[in-house]
Design a protein around this motif. Structure first.
Motif, short mmCIF file in Angstrom:
data_model
loop_
_atom_site.label_atom_id
_atom_site.label_comp_id
_atom_site.label_asym_id
_atom_site.label_seq_id
_atom_site.Cartn_x
_atom_site.Cartn_y
_atom_site.Cartn_z
N ASN A 133 -6.05 5.87 -4.61
CA ASN A 133 -5.38 6.99 -3.96
C ASN A 133 -5.93 8.32 -4.47
N ARG A 154 -3.22 5.65 3.24
CA ARG A 154 -2.65 4.45 2.62
C ARG A 154 -3.70 3.78 1.74
N THR A 155 -3.30 3.46 0.51
CA THR A 155 -4.22 2.87 -0.47
C THR A 155 -3.49 1.79 -1.25
N LEU A 156 -4.25 1.03 -2.04
CA LEU A 156 -3.69 -0.11 -2.75
C LEU A 156 -3.42 0.14 -4.23
N TYR A 207 -8.86 -1.88 1.88
CA TYR A 207 -7.45 -1.55 1.65
C TYR A 207 -7.14 -0.08 1.79
N ARG A 223 0.83 -1.20 0.00
CA ARG A 223 0.00 0.00 0.00
C ARG A 223 0.87 1.25 0.00
N SER A 224 0.26 2.35 -0.40
CA SER A 224 0.95 3.63 -0.42
C SER A 224 1.14 4.15 0.99
N PRO A 258 1.39 3.48 -4.26
CA PRO A 258 1.03 2.08 -4.02
C PRO A 258 1.64 1.14 -5.05
#
Length: 438
Positions: A313, A306-308, A263, A216-217, A344
């Motif tokens: 994002n 935080r994203t996938l 996520y 993840r970011s 991410p």
């Protein structure tokens, strides 16, 4: 997003679980790694005993000088990229040229650790099958695995034709600024390669080794709210409004209520408000001043998103901006700003295919198949910067526990297992022809 990852997870272990006998060169690689265990462990000890905190530029360069001869002996050319303009030491790039038509592999690791010279945690200690020390797993253990795998490939003759570039950053734990400059050379290296293999630590769940095809970011954000101030007797009135603290609290609550989806997480790490409030120059401190009888005129907050995937994002940032732009009583201005952060690494079909290739290696080694690790259980890392340009795998370094703390400890046998996995995987990939130039 959860459906997407679930489908890929189901497809990522299609490689046969039936053991296939290693080829003659693969047998040589396996035997070489076992025979050189003491040598590999000594290299790890030497690296660990040299402090290389991200801000210790001299220490990072000293680890560079330890590492270069190991690769030079294998026919790698070394190039140092100074990064003083970002406040960090630099990056070490080691290049081995093989067949012109062979796939080019990009191996990613890092020279720095989170432990600066003033940390009491400074020395390598071997305790049976465990070894303690700063960076013993993250990521000096990863560098040791790379060297052990490449030495095995040389012994077996599979390194000769391989196109491999090893990119060891000097600031993975605390990237220099601007991040775009600090990672420009890594991105350029990825655009010229075909596969990226990241040698940070191996993840385990319930004692089972896991494969990592996604990260993840990690992106910081700063919220700033200005509001009408005045005597507290007028608070909640149509004229004075509620003040900046109430508004910031409502915005943060709205973020918590409206953003959650698979996520995606959003953390609020710092917040302050009062007659005056500000974020410190280091972005790690906030301060405020005021009185109980003054309506808060300013509030600030910092956190991370935080994203996938890049799409998730971008959508989250738009939603956050829309929430902050709403009307709140007494607010005169409000804005949310985002840092460059770590992008991410989405669980793509290409990454899934690489895990299947690794599972074919596991079958040859008589090891269990590796299921994909839930990306919620892995933080951001350098490979994320190149994920949009190249297929990749994460977690080819050894298994360790207590990372980023004085309890950091590596499982020593995992060094040999990971080196064998890497040597066989890299030899198989490097033997393939590149379908197109990058």
């Amino acid at each position: 997003m959860r459906v997407m990852f679930g489908v890929l997870a189901g497809l990522a272990v299609v490689a046969s679980s039936a053991q296939a006998a290693p080829s003659q060169p693969e047998s040589v690689m396996i035997a070489t790694i076992d025979a050189e265990q003491a040598r590999t462990l000594k290299l790890l000890e030497t690296m660990v005993n040299q402090n290389s905190g991200s801000r210790n530029s001299d220490g990072v360069r000293k680890v560079r000088d330890i590492v270069i001869p190991e690769f030079a002996a294998l026919g790698f050319a070394a190039r140092w990229i100074p990064m003083e303009q970002t406040g960090r030491a630099g990056h070490l790039v080691l290049t081995h040229k093989g067949r012109k038509d062979a796939k080019k592999l990009l191996l990613i690791g890092h020279l720095d650790t989170v432990f600066e010279p003033d940390s009491p945690f400074q020395r390598f200690v071997l305790e049976g099958d465990k070894a303690k020390g700063p960076g013993v797993g993250d990521d000096k253990g990863g560098i040791a695995v790379i060297v052990a795998a490449l030495r095995a490939m040389q012994a077996a003759g599979t390194l000769k034709g391989a196109n491999i570039e090893v990119f060891l950053t000097g600031d993975e734990e605390e990237a220099g600024h601007p991040v775009k400059v600090a990672r420009a050379d890594l991105v350029a290296a990825a655009k010229a390669a075909h596969v990226a293999l990241d040698f940070e630590g191996l993840s385990r769940e319930d004692g089972k080794d896991m494969g990592s095809i996604a990260r993840r970011s990690s992106q910081s954000w700063t919220l700033t709210v200005d509001a009408e101030s005045g005597h507290s007797s007028g608070v909640w009135s149509e004229r004075a409004g509620d003040g900046a603290i109430y508004a910031a609290a409502r915005m943060v609550t709205a973020l918590r209520d409206e953003l959650p989806e698979p996520y995606l997480t959003l953390n609020v790490g710092l917040i302050a408000g009062g007659a005056e409030a500000e974020v410190g120059d280091d972005n790690a401190h906030v301060s405020a001043s005021g009185k109980t009888n003054i309506i808060a005129g300013k509030a600030v907050a910092r956190g991370d998103l935080r994203t996938l995937s890049p799409e998730q994002n971008a959508a989250a940032m738009r939603k956050m901006e829309a929430i902050v732009a709403r009307k709140f009583p007494g607010v005169t201005s409000a804005r949310i700003e985002f840092s460059e952060g770590y992008p991410p690494m989405a669980p793509t079909d290409g990454n899934k295919a690489l895990l299947a290739r690794l599972n074919a290696v596991n079958a040859t080694l008589g090891l269990p198949q590796m299921q994909p690790l839930d990306p919620m259980k892995r933080g951001a890392g350098d490979i994320s910067f190149v994920a949009a340009h190249i297929d990749g795998l994460v977690g080819l370094g050894p298994h360790s526990t207590g990372d980023h703390s004085p309890a950091e400890m590596v499982d020593v046998p995992s060094l040999w297992t990971q080196a064998k996995r890497a040597a066989l995987l890299m030899s198989r990939l490097a033997a393939e022809k590149a379908l197109a130039s990058r």
